[in-house]
Design an enzyme around this catalytic site. Sequence first.
Site, PDB file in Angstrom:
ATOM      1  N   GLU A 134       0.863  -1.129   0.043  1.00  0.00           N
ATOM      2  CA  GLU A 134       0.075  -0.067   0.103  1.00  0.00           C
ATOM      3  C   GLU A 134       0.915   1.381  -0.064  1.00  0.00           C
ATOM      4  OE1 GLU A 134      -3.372   1.709   2.872  1.00  0.00           O
ATOM      5  OE2 GLU A 134      -2.854  -0.107   3.054  1.00  0.00           O
ATOM      6  N   GLU A 138      -3.340  10.340   3.212  1.00  0.00           N
ATOM      7  CA  GLU A 138      -4.383  10.371   3.936  1.00  0.00           C
ATOM      8  C   GLU A 138      -4.402  11.599   4.707  1.00  0.00           C
ATOM      9  OE1 GLU A 138      -5.263   5.976   5.753  1.00  0.00           O
ATOM     10  OE2 GLU A 138      -3.173   6.606   5.942  1.00  0.00           O
TER      11      GLU A 138
END
Length: 260
Positions: A134, A138
């Site tokens: 990943e 964010e």
Amino acid sequence: MTKRPLFAALAAAFATALSAQAALAQEGATGASFVDNFDKLDTGFWYVSDGWNNGGHQNCTWSKGQVSVSEGILNLTFEKKPLGERDYACGEVQTRKRFGYGAYEVRMKTADGTGLNSAFFTFIGPTDKKPHDEIDFEVLGKNPAKVQLNQYVAAKGGNEKLADVPGGANNGFNDYAFIWEKERLRYYVNGKLVHEVTDTEKLPSNAQKIFASLWGTDTLSDWMGTFAYKAPTSMQIDRIAFTAEGDACQFADSVVCLLN
């Protein structure tokens, strides 16, 4: 018979290993360069998450009703709307194809509200019969002046870094990009390099899908802040693009253009 020098044999073996590693890194990477300005929502390209949640940490159910396109903007909405096992509904899209090394870019305005997470990231995992790899941008609603950067390799994270978002990520559209290469990963905010990773043990190697999502939590308050719902809010996305390694710049504001 002439014997091959040892150093030449070792060099050849090393080159073969590197080649095999590169091939492994891109296995299943079927996605080509693209720019999506969201004149419409192409559901042949984007899969809209609907009808489930990602676990006990998530206080909303993914809903296709929270995903819409209007006037060239993709809207992912969070609102109080009982659905499935949750009291809230939220929106997420993900590519149907997987992508490898190259530049990943989004122009977005994030949602308001502590306890919410506006995310642009790539991911692959056990549901795709792969290790959990990943790469993340964010923005946590508790502090929209910062964007959190992170990457996971075989489910191992702990690589969080914070970068400034001048003016606040929720107050206007900003450009976020990362350039993923075999031996380094570079993160950019509004065309400015904010973080670079060169430790190969911290670099994902598996081709991944591209995601954009807005979700909330009741349990991860130490990280995302105490959840406090006030009104429906949306993460707005003006553009998502991917430029494969070696391909030409695709649009004027691309980080690929800035580097060339």
